[in-house]
Design an enzyme around this catalytic site. Structure first.
Site, PDB file in Angstrom:
ATOM      1  N   HIS A 154       0.857  -1.190   0.000  1.00  0.00           N
ATOM      2  CA  HIS A 154       0.000   0.000   0.000  1.00  0.00           C
ATOM      3  C   HIS A 154       0.889   1.233   0.000  1.00  0.00           C
ATOM      4  CE1 HIS A 154      -3.495   2.483   0.620  1.00  0.00           C
ATOM      5  NE2 HIS A 154      -2.888   3.088   1.618  1.00  0.00           N
ATOM      6  N   ASP A 206     -29.333 -18.980  17.529  1.00  0.00           N
ATOM      7  CA  ASP A 206     -30.775 -18.993  17.306  1.00  0.00           C
ATOM      8  C   ASP A 206     -31.047 -20.033  16.232  1.00  0.00           C
ATOM      9  OD1 ASP A 206     -33.526 -17.485  17.500  1.00  0.00           O
ATOM     10  OD2 ASP A 206     -33.074 -17.533  15.351  1.00  0.00           O
ATOM     11  N   TYR A 212      -7.217   9.677  -0.599  1.00  0.00           N
ATOM     12  CA  TYR A 212      -7.374  10.323   0.708  1.00  0.00           C
ATOM     13  C   TYR A 212      -6.208  11.279   0.932  1.00  0.00           C
ATOM     14  CZ  TYR A 212      -4.009   6.735   2.308  1.00  0.00           C
ATOM     15  OH  TYR A 212      -2.916   5.932   2.463  1.00  0.00           O
TER      16      TYR A 212
END
Length: 810
Positions: free
Chosen positions: A217, A537, A248
């Site tokens: 990166h 569940d 960014y």
């Protein structure tokens, strides 16, 4: 207790263990602190994320950083929207933030430029701004966390390489016993693998697969060029993200840091088998600059910040970061008891490290997490037999994550990498009949059959995002099931077997409902954690005296089996197994289901709802369970996988004269919403109790079970009344469909968030479920924020369809 890894993750866990009073902690680092991926992090900290728990972790991180000497700068953060689709995403995020009390603001392009004067507003439609976001120095943060750990009694040893992890593989479960280091062994009952990009290598020492891949990166650092104000101080620039340009920014002194997520990713240090093979001496090092790969990002940066064409670049930072196949952290206890993992931070570990350390410390000491972190739990990747054992599959999925890092994740979006992989026995039939496939845990599953679209109603397409991955076939399949019959392939559902002489007693201790009933009985139940939250569940069928069959969601089998095994006795009286692959499962539901099935079997079909029977359907041996997840008469029919294709053809041919339609999971979801059936990980999680979730009918109050004390079972006062409850909402505009996480407002105040929503084709209403204060009464007016518009609705009595349950018992 041993923590392996002196990056921001390992030091944060040590810091929080010390805060909780744990003194017997040793942190080991192979080189110097921060010498892995931490030291070259860009340091941006954004709080609002895609899940409730991750957002809370980020918020907790900021709260901690403001108390540390870590170079924290509360600069605020801007996110730009340059397309209509991105504008919708920003509107959704602004609404989502309200449910946390985060002051995320919708701002104009001009207001964004006032905050970040270097930016061009060309093409910008709107932006969001969060004043409490910021950035920090990664090395300073790590040192501050390590110092806090030392002050609490933790011992930190640098230049101490771990060469092995000791595991006791005696009868029963495997258990960690300590580590081997270059300086000698350390005994420990708990070992935390916080090795960053080395975490997969460390996991292999214990026989544990940690599915992460290092990716190179890059970001650049400019020379200072911004002048100081008259008072000698610079006004801080907010962090800036332009996801449509993949970039960014954050300030760095008088200059900028700029990076992004290029479309041509670069996995790093993989051997011929695609396993990570990081050089042993790769400590405190960077990779060579790769300007050709960064060119796309560099060009995009000057479109948004024109001065990037003029200023001098000091250096291009190229460092490896560990990514996971789904872009979520990899946390929790592995299949080796006592061996925890905290890795795979996907380039946002600095933002979440503070909250991550707190979650992990509490998890280690309590034996279970204090919040719902299933999306980050390492168990979601499975153990032996999981597709993530394959380095090739892991790489495909992880590469897709990196290269689509800034893409909008629309509801119903389907990943493409590594497909198809797991398919049911009826998969060829589905393909030949126009199936639109989705993917869950590697399984190819039918979302709908596009061949059914002509029988649907295009005018019912929901507005906005909800109508993007949608087809009129969904409504056609829904109505066919209500009016005639629907046939669904549920072979992907996870199937677990609990057997042995102690199985019945064991399940009685773990379930809130009574499950050790007569052979042939089926029970809907939950398993609870120590807080009374719903950990599992599912339905349990007693197949034989010492054999119980559990059916749970496709994505939850690993979780539920791990939970059950963790609590199982070690004396051999209980055996637990995942038998998903052994059984095909087809659901036949609808008012004509009995007419379709009866001619195919000599066995009577009059056995009661929530019971099972072994019988033959045509030439196929079948285990027939009279259960439903759509609120209609019918059966789930299980057969050995090798018979699956034949059983599907038999049912399909028998049903055609009765108007049978094959259907997919999107129709099932619409049908279950009308009946108010809950979905774990959405409507119910480990953070809610059965009473809050409207499942109090499952709780047997005359006995003790795991979690019963937290519910008040057995106390003189009895169960406490819940302060919040899961409620059914119907919206005034049928085509405005909630997707989940939208804020719910009552009397002008945000009091909850949507857990799940959709359109009910029988009741012809937009339906949403949300946890609201228990004091809110039936019929109360509510509003749901759907992409910036408050849509009116009311709190309705549930279930909306067949409230007496007469159809399922027909």
């Amino acid at each position: 207790m041993v923590i392996i890894g002196g990056g921001v993750g390992g030091t944060s866990i040590a810091h929080h263990l010390a805060k909780l009073g744990e003194r017997d902690v040793v942190l080991l680092e192979r080189s110097e602190l921060t010498s892995g991926s931490t030291f070259h992090s860009a340091g941006l900290v954004g709080q609002l994320r895609s899940s409730v728990s991750l957002t809370r972790m980020m918020m907790n991180s900021v709260e901690l950083y403001e108390t540390l000497d870590c170079g924290w700068v509360r600069s605020g953060g801007i996110r730009l929207a340059c397309t209509p689709e991105r504008e919708q995403e920003v509107l959704r995020q602004v609404a989502w933030a309200r449910t946390f009390g985060l002051p995320l603001e919708l701002i104009s392009p001009g207001e964004a430029a006032e905050l970040f004067p270097l930016m061009s507003t060309e093409g910008v439609r709107c932006a969001s701004y969060l004043p409490s976001d910021g950035y920090l120095d990664p090395s300073m943060l790590t040192m501050a966390l390590a110092e806090g750990a030392r002050e609490g009694g933790c011992r930190v040893f640098t230049h101490t390489r771990v060469t092995g992890i000791d595991v006791d593989r005696g009868p029963g479960e495997a258990r960690v016993r300590g580590v081997q280091t270059e300086w000698g062994p350390i005994e420990a009952e708990v070992v935390v693998n916080a090795g960053g990009m080395f975490a997969a290598e460390l996991g292999r020492m214990a026989g544990v697969r940690v599915p992460i891949v290092p990716f190179a990166h890059e970001y650049l650092v400019t020379q200072p060029f911004r002048e100081r104000a008259a008072g000698g101080e610079r006004v801080h620039l907010p962090t800036l993200r332009d996801p449509d340009l993949l970039i960014y920014f954050r300030e760095e002194g008088g200059g900028l840091i700029m990076g992004g997520y290029e479309r041509a990713s670069a996995p790093w240090a993989l051997d011929e088998h695609l396993l990570d093979a990081i050089p042993p001496d790769f400590n405190g090092r960077l990779l060579e600059e790769d300007w050709p790969r960064f060119e796309e990002i560099a060009k995009n940066s000057s479109k948004r910040v024109p001065v990037m064409d003029e200023i001098t670049v000091t250096r291009l930072i190229n460092g490896p970061e560990a990514f996971t196949p789904d872009n979520e952290f990899c946390l929790g206890e592995s299949e080796v008891r006592g061996l925890f993992v905290a890795a795979g931070f996907c380039a946002h570990g600095l933002a979440g490290a503070g909250g991550l350390g707190q979650v992990m410390a509490e998890w280690i000491l309590a034996g279970e997490p204090a919040m719902d972190v299933w999306e980050m739990d390492i168990r979601r990747f499975g153990g032996a037999g999981s597709q993530f054992i394959s380095p090739s599959y892991t790489l495909k999925r992880t590469r897709e994550v990196y290269e689509t890092y800034y893409d909008i994740r629309y509801p119903g979006h389907e990943r493409e990498a590594g497909r198809p992989l797991r398919t049911s026995s009826a998969y060829p039939w589905h393909s030949q009949h126009g199936a639109a496939f989705g993917e869950k845990s590697g399984w190819e599953r039918v979302n709908w059959y596009e061949s059914n679209a002509p029988e649907g109603d295009e005018s019912l397409r929901p507005r906005g995002w909800a109508g993007m991955h949608w087809s009129p076939a969904i409504g056609a399949e829904h109505r066919a099931t209500r009016e005639r019959a629907g046939l669904f392939d549920e072979s992907s559902f996870a199937k677990l077997e609990i057997s042995g002489p102690g199985a019945g007693e064991f399940l009685e201790r773990l379930c809130d409902n009574e499950v050790a009933r007569d052979v042939g009985a089926i029970t809907y139940t939950q398993m609870l954690n120590s807080r009374g939250g719903i950990e599992c569940d599912f339905t349990v069928a007693r197949v034989e005296e010492e054999l119980f069959s559990i059916v749970t969601g496709t994505a939850f089998g690993n979780h539920d089996l791990s939970w059950i095994r963790r609590h199982a006795p070690s004396d051999g009286s209980v055996r637990c197994a995942d038998v998903t692959a052994r059984w095909a499962c087809f659901a036949l539901w609808g008012p004509r289901a009995r007419e379709i099935l009866s001619p195919l079997t000599d066995d009577p079909l009059e056995f009661a709802y929530m019971h099972m029977r072994e019988l033959a359907v045509g030439d196929v041996p079948v285990r027939a369970l009279r259960v439903t997840f759509v609120g209609e008469l019918g059966w789930e029919l299980y057969c050995p996988t090798e018979y699956g294709a034949g059983l599907w053809r038999t049912l399909w041919q028998a049903g055609r004269e009765h108007g049978l339609l094959a259907g997919g999971y999107r129709a099932i979801d619409s049908l279950r919403l009308e009946k108010g059936y809950r979905v774990w990980a959405a409507d119910i999680t480990p953070d809610e109790t059965p009473y809050e979730a409207g499942l109090g009918f499952c709780v047997k109050k005359d006995r003790t079970f795991a979690g019963s004390a937290a519910l008040g079972i057995g106390s003189a006062e009895g169960p406490a009344k819940p302060e919040q409850r899961l409620r059914c909402l119907v919206l005034s505009d049928p085509r405005s469909v909630a997707l989940g996480n939208e804020p719910v407002r009552v009397d002008g105040e945000v009091v909850g968030r949507v857990t799940s929503g959709g359109y009910g084709y029988t009741v012809e209403r937009s339906i949403a479920y949300a946890y609201l204060p228990a004091a809110v009464e039936l019929g109360s007016a509510v509003e749901v924020d759907i992409f910036g518009q408050w849509v009116a609705g009311e709190l309705a009595r549930e279930p909306l369809f067949d409230p007496k349950g007469e159809r399922v018992r027909a």
